[in-house]
Design a protein around this motif. Structure first.
Motif, PDB file in Angstrom:
ATOM      1  N   PHE A 112      22.928  23.276   5.041  1.00 61.23           N
ATOM      2  CA  PHE A 112      22.380  21.940   5.274  1.00 61.23           C
ATOM      3  C   PHE A 112      23.151  21.222   6.375  1.00 61.23           C
ATOM      4  CE2 PHE A 112      22.678  17.345   4.194  1.00 61.23           C
ATOM      5  CZ  PHE A 112      21.383  16.993   4.527  1.00 61.23           C
ATOM      6  N   LEU A 113      24.479  21.245   6.291  1.00 60.56           N
ATOM      7  CA  LEU A 113      25.291  20.556   7.299  1.00 60.56           C
ATOM      8  C   LEU A 113      25.172  21.219   8.668  1.00 60.56           C
ATOM      9  CD1 LEU A 113      28.540  19.650   5.317  1.00 60.56           C
ATOM     10  CD2 LEU A 113      26.674  18.132   5.995  1.00 60.56           C
ATOM     11  N   ASP A 114      25.024  22.539   8.693  1.00 60.23           N
ATOM     12  CA  ASP A 114      24.803  23.227   9.968  1.00 60.23           C
ATOM     13  C   ASP A 114      23.503  22.770  10.609  1.00 60.23           C
ATOM     14  OD1 ASP A 114      27.124  24.657  10.005  1.00 60.23           O
ATOM     15  OD2 ASP A 114      26.266  26.525   9.227  1.00 60.23           O
ATOM     16  N   SER A 115      22.478  22.619   9.774  1.00 60.82           N
ATOM     17  CA  SER A 115      21.173  22.178  10.279  1.00 60.82           C
ATOM     18  C   SER A 115      21.259  20.769  10.848  1.00 60.82           C
ATOM     19  CB  SER A 115      20.139  22.229   9.146  1.00 60.82           C
ATOM     20  OG  SER A 115      18.868  21.827   9.613  1.00 60.82           O
ATOM     21  N   VAL A 116      21.921  19.873  10.116  1.00 63.05           N
ATOM     22  CA  VAL A 116      22.093  18.492  10.580  1.00 63.05           C
ATOM     23  C   VAL A 116      22.908  18.469  11.864  1.00 63.05           C
ATOM     24  CG1 VAL A 116      23.145  16.250  10.049  1.00 63.05           C
ATOM     25  CG2 VAL A 116      21.866  17.476   8.275  1.00 63.05           C
ATOM     26  N   ARG A 117      23.984  19.256  11.901  1.00 59.85           N
ATOM     27  CA  ARG A 117      24.859  19.302  13.079  1.00 59.85           C
ATOM     28  C   ARG A 117      24.080  19.761  14.317  1.00 59.85           C
ATOM     29  NH1 ARG A 117      28.232  22.309  10.953  1.00 59.85           N
ATOM     30  NH2 ARG A 117      29.655  20.727  10.168  1.00 59.85           N
TER      31      ARG A 117
END
Length: 442
Positions: A112-117
């Motif tokens: 999830f955080l990779d996608s947001v980043r």
């Protein structure tokens, strides 16, 4: 710094994702939350949102519906979709609406955080210095140009389609470009590079690079979901020919004008974001058949001319101006009268329907037979209010009267002024008045 809106009808998921984002170390300024599509849409209308993270299934307004409304309201808002269902149909619709990712619950925190980043990295603004931006442009854009011979052919097609279509050699080239239609629209982009009143003067090389960059920004946007050709045209403009086949046009014929409006605003927004230029966008109507290309070309050019009357507005749709009602171009007085009439009718409609759940700017615009973009501009110019701010003003004033003068409960008042939940109503009320409904009652 970026603003993120997290939407899910499960409060625990909203809380968990918000906490994850807050402790991620990403450049996040504010994390907004909502538990329904209607609540999220209010937030998008009122706040400066960069990224929307939304669930798909949320009751009265689905995540897909929210994406559609968000795109019409602010086309530049990016979206990540989360879903409990690995359904191809949902994923296809989300991607068609521009979703940057489609994640399946239960969410993997790192994924999830990779996608947001990844989304936020692409939102980063390049350096405002022209030389710095141009030196790094290859990282953002493909730097492609339509071959000059095709640009010349397309320019001739827009000027004199009968002549071009009567030439077998030209027809072969048109077939090679896959201009099948049968429905077409034309968009023109005018960059302020040679305007006499412009404060900044550009050398020939800078003009060439800026036109080059604008063309590729247009191509990047068009390639996401449009069947189109973008090329240089005379007078230093960029022209885009958009086409639909019978099936794709019929699937959403009533919404194609709204889609063109969204595209026009996206073009202006991104050219300004990356090149720091206020491009003027002219959008034609949609007509069937290549023989009408000259009509569409004139419409797009004429739409651009309205920037002379509205110098603080940059996206113009030909159909907004009822040209057929005038034997000659309307006078300034006639323009003023018609603008006032549009705003007056919009106010009357809002005054009668502000308490309607799910009321949208696009519904108001449809009643006035103008695009949402133009209506929003005129409404703000004539009244000083953003159109949705006016809706909220009426809702808040009415609810205040009911709180002070009736014994109605909070959920009953919320229902009567157009909010689906008392919590959402209270949040808007406190933002507007600075105190909660219960504090006002006391």
């Amino acid at each position: 710094m970026f603003n993120i809106l997290v939407v899910d009808d499960e409060p625990l998921i909203v809380k968990g994702l918000s906490s994850l984002l807050a402790s991620s170390g990403l450049e996040i300024d504010h994390i907004y939350t909502a538990n329904s599509g209607f609540e999220a849409l209010d937030c998008i209308r009122m706040e400066d949102i960069d990224l929307l993270v939304t669930d798909i299934q949320m009751g009265a307004m689905s995540g897909i519906d929210l994406m559609q409304h968000a795109k019409l309201t602010k086309p530049w808002v990016q979206t990540i979709v989360i879903s409990a269902h690995e359904t191809f149909q949902y994923a296809q619709m989300a991607v068609r609406l521009g979703a940057k990712d489609y994640l399946i619950k239960p969410l993997n925190s790192e994924q999830f955080l990779d996608s947001v980043r990844n989304v936020l990295l692409k939102l980063d603004k390049p350096s405002p210095e022209l030389d710095t931006f141009m030196s790094g442009i290859s990282e953002s854009f493909r730097l492609e140009e339509t071959q000059p011979e095709y640009s010349q052919l397309l320019t001739e097609l827009l000027a004199n389609p009968d002549k071009v279509l009567a030439d077998p050699r030209s027809l072969q080239k048109i077939d090679a470009l896959n201009l099948q239609g049968p429905f077409f629209s034309v968009i023109k982009i005018k960059l302020p590079l040679s305007d006499p009143g412009s404060e900044k003067k550009y050398c020939a090389n800078d003009k060439r690079l800026l036109c080059y960059a604008a063309l590729n920004i247009a191509k990047e946007l068009m390639d996401q979901e449009w069947n189109s050709i973008a090329f240089y045209s005379p007078e230093g403009e960029i022209t885009i020919i958009i086409q639909w086949d019978e099936k794709s046009y019929e699937e959403s014929s009533s919404g194609q004008i709204n889609r063109l409006d969204v595209l026009g605003r996206s073009l202006h927004f991104n050219i300004h974001k990356y090149l720091h230029l206020h491009a003027v966008i002219g959008i034609s109507q949609i007509l069937k058949g290549l023989p009408f290309m000259n009509v569409l070309n004139r419409q797009a050019s004429k739409a651009i001319l309205w920037n002379k009357e509205h110098s603080d507005h940059y996206v113009f749709y030909y159909g907004d101006f009822n040209w057929n009602n005038y034997a000659i171009d309307p006078s300034a007085e006639e323009l003023h009268t018609r603008s006032n009439l549009i705003v007056q009718k919009a106010k009357e409609y809002i005054d009668e329907n502000y308490a309607q759940k799910g009321l949208t700017i696009h519904e108001v615009a449809k009643k006035n037979h103008v695009s949402p973009n133009y209506l929003s501009y005129l409404f703000k110019k004539n009244t000083g209010f953003n159109l949705w701010e006016y809706v909220i003003k009426l809702r808040m004033e009415e609810s205040r009267e009911m709180i002070l003068n009736t014994d109605l409960r909070r959920y009953e008042i919320a229902e009567r002024v157009g909010y689906e939940s008392p919590e959402h109503f209270s949040k808007i009320f406190k933002k507007y008045y600075g105190i909660s409904p219960s504090e006002l009652k006391k």
